[in-house]
Scaffold this active site. Structure first.
Site, mmCIF file in Angstrom:
data_model
loop_
_atom_site.group_PDB
_atom_site.id
_atom_site.type_symbol
_atom_site.label_atom_id
_atom_site.label_comp_id
_atom_site.label_asym_id
_atom_site.label_seq_id
_atom_site.Cartn_x
_atom_site.Cartn_y
_atom_site.Cartn_z
ATOM 1 N N ALA A 1 0.830 -1.214 0.000
ATOM 2 C CA ALA A 1 0.000 0.000 0.000
ATOM 3 C C ALA A 1 0.865 1.266 0.000
ATOM 4 C CB ALA A 1 -0.915 -0.017 1.210
ATOM 5 N N HIS A 2 0.194 2.414 -0.039
ATOM 6 C CA HIS A 2 0.904 3.696 -0.144
ATOM 7 C C HIS A 2 1.789 3.982 1.061
ATOM 8 C CE1 HIS A 2 -3.010 5.814 1.443
ATOM 9 N NE2 HIS A 2 -2.745 4.728 2.085
ATOM 10 N N ASN A 3 2.952 4.571 0.770
ATOM 11 C CA ASN A 3 3.896 5.027 1.789
ATOM 12 C C ASN A 3 4.545 3.915 2.602
ATOM 13 O OD1 ASN A 3 1.753 7.397 1.424
ATOM 14 N ND2 ASN A 3 3.714 8.304 2.012
#
EC number: 2.3.1.191
Lengths: 343, 343, 343
Positions: free
Chosen positions: A240-242
């Site tokens: 997922a993001h980051n």
């Protein structure tokens, strides 16, 4: 491509015992050998097969002394297992040496390509994309604008990379991987609907990373989602993001890492494991398959369960879980005894 | 694209404190700022960064009063967080404004395209397909015959939509999504083999739905698999045939919904959760990640475990599961005491 | 395509009661019928709908005797359910009868194509590929060199097949499937990094196999990963290197099978289940969804849990898990009683 036993012996610094002109054109396990195949014998457990194999050539250790007659041709080397790996790599490098731009490839005029690049048909190289030397883009890939891909990296067919992402050197990205899709971020409205939070970061894949087919890696909301050098991701992994995945960390298939989780280096994450968002996993952590991690984890921890606890503790508790009916029966009996005693 | 601080202040109804001609060309977090980037400060927790940031411009709240000298340029607005979101959306809409038909796109003569449509290279628009105004089809997509796609919807590269499916307005479909593949239906024969049950329904995606990369949504056996308006699906979600996902329901990555399950509106389904077929989930239900749901669920329920139970109950039971060895030890000791007492 | 009731009755060996010229052009459930659709009534539970349906034609059993007036047209057959399946298959075969090579397909000069083959735009047929009669390759597929695909097999759009793999006859491979990507094999170095172990085997898919969208099947390290005839795989299945899936085994979506596991025939594996590597699963084994299997399993076993145990035992233990707080309370009370007794 056919090779003679003598040529292979030369490549492996070995000596042929048998027909130096014996020809091989494929590789196989010693127990599955057929005419034209080359195999190896390293583990003494498999010695019996060397006397019956149909392989045309078998690579053996210097230390190997036959106890029965040999009907195949041998190549004698210092370390048969290592020699076979050398051979495998040679075979693969000969096989995957495509270069040039195939018809129906679409390459932006502003893209820059290194030497010996391969771009397959139906692959799309966007504006300002930079491909290093020896990069191989198989068919049906889309590389969005401003993407940079380092030397020797291979993208197998069907891979999609969104704009602004960075892929390092010596990476292998398997088919139908997605890199840089939007992170999953929404702000709730009072009427129960959601507004999209724009995802304007990117993904950075460092050098020597391998990513299995069908995996998806989301771009950061801002900043970068990062896969550090040497990390190995199996098929159908979700990042997922980051998220940050540390150096040399290995993740088995279908595992998922939620937003902003940071995973240390040299971790081993089992298949179908799930990591919650915003947690920090130390270095050298081992997570059993299907586990669910929802809190920070110290270096070197071994985890199991959902939610995960120390792996040894989980296994101990699970032994009792399996015996739960008999444990409750013991409790029933104790209650009966006590009540009898009291009455 | 470069913007001046004055232009941005104008867009955001803000006032520049500093150089109105300061130029920016990217967005970043305040702690990761560099020359040419614009950041925001909303949460007082991050105030320290405004004094040291390398961002060329920082958007701040009207209420912000510096306690140290400021070396960057400020844009003062009513609500810095909201202003930054406006800026992000503006940035994204400028970035994703592709229009026109690229070379090597294949569009059926019977397809109808609205205004300002984009069709990328290697995308296939089948017979009788209808694309609304401002639809963006990135490269390497296949849109099967009779598919309808509403205004402003974006399909990122590698997305495959089977014949007869319907996608609403203002949707975002990320890369390598599959919509409309056959449901998993087979009738057993007496010899143990299976006959395929033809899957002749379709998929309907309503307006304002976002679907994450690598997700798969099967067509109905008959009738429709439906994703209602405002639903948000993360990456690698599996939606089986004849499922209905309610309005504004949010599903995290790698969750799977089995055939004919009906999910209510405004539910939140955690990552890697699995829902059995033919069950009915109420509205506002919350399901913890990795849970397995195998029965009907009432409105507002919160669930955890496999099979899932009330989330609070699961957590309580799990606390004891972790202590199972010590609980059994207590039982052992009681038995010993009782047996001693009795003897 | 429109059909008259008389023509359909002819196809199904049935008799029309009503207008032999009634026209239909779609199929629907009896409760969702509209003008122009044909439905069936087999289960007496649905009888009420035959009196109110808007379908233009309804197929009914010979044994059906109306208890109210009928406003639609009937086709009377021996077995309405079977007749409808015949009709569905006919409908599908008429629908999926594409042939020919579309523009922007790229077919190697060394590939050989059978009769009535379809190759869609943007599909890539590599060197020495052999496609049997009636093979249908939808757009945006890549078929690597030396791949063989048997008669009547359908590859939906976006499917990627690596070099040297073999797909049998009468298979259906749904969109964005990957067949033949590298197995996940790495040898650790002393510095914590990994060397790739070359994966030079292939994948063999036997006849009559269906594979759901987004599934990934890795090639063997050496030898073959094998999916035996009649096996049915749902969406987003992961099959690792050197796995063998037995004849007629059915696997629900998002399940994963780790390296070198051997699964017997006629097994049923639930969604999101995970099988560890190097284990042997017998025939007719049933595995509940989300289970984790980490040891060899005998023929006919039914399993549940992670790690999985006998399914009945798991359910019994789980009943007590749910009551864990009250069980511990009983233990507390017993301890109190004993301690009072002793004092």
């Amino acid at each position: 491509m056919k090779f003679k036993a003598a040529d292979i012996a030369n490549l492996l610094n070995g000596v042929v015992k048998g027909d130096v002109n014996a020809e091989v054109w494929t590789l196989s396990k010693i127990e599955e050998g057929s005419e034209g195949s080359i195999s190896f014998l390293a583990n003494p457990k498999y010695e019996e097969y060397v006397y019956t194999t149909n392989s045309s050539v078998v690579i053996v250790n210097k230390s190997f002394e036959p106890s029965q007659p040999i009907n195949t041709n041998l190549i004698v080397v210092e370390d048969a297992y290592k020699a076979f790996t050398v051979l495998l790599n040679h075979y693969n490098s000969v096989k995957n040496n495509k270069t040039g731009i195939e018809e129906f490839a679409r390459i932006s005029e502003t893209a820059t390509l290194g030497e010996d690049v391969y771009v397959g048909s139906f692959s799309y190289i966007g504006t300002n994309v930079k491909l290093g030397n020896n990069v191989k883009i198989y068919p049906n890939c889309t590389i969005g604008e401003n993407v940079t891909i380092g030397d020797n990296t291979i993208l197998r067919s069907g891979t999609q990379i969104y704009e602004d992402c960075v892929v390092g050197k010596d990476c292998i990205i398997h088919s139908n991987v997605v890199i840089g899709s939007d992170g999953f971020g929404f702000a709730p409205n009072t009427d129960g609907s959601y507004d999209k939070i724009p995802q304007i970061g990117n993904v950075i894949i460092e050098d020597n990373v391998e990513i299995g087919s069908g995996s998806t890696i989301d771009r950061a909301t801002m900043g970068s989602t990062i896969i550090r050098k040497g990390a190995k991701l199996d098929n159908q992994i979700q990042i997922a993001h980051n998220v940050v995945i540390g150096e040399n960390t290995v993740i088995a298939s279908q595992a998922g890492i939620a937003g902003s989780a940071k995973v240390g280096r040299n971790c081993m994450i089992g298949g179908q494991a799930g990591l919650a968002g915003h947690i920090k996993i130390g270095d050298f952590v081992q997570i059993q398959g299907q586990s669910g991690i929802n809190s920070d984890i110290k270096d070197g921890a071994q985890l199991y369960g959902s939610p995960a606890i120390n792996a040894t503790d989980y296994r101990k508790s699970y032994v009792y879980f399996r015996k739960f009916p008999s444990i409750v029966k013991r409790l029933d009996e104790l209650e009966n005894k006590i009540n009898k005693t009291k009455s």
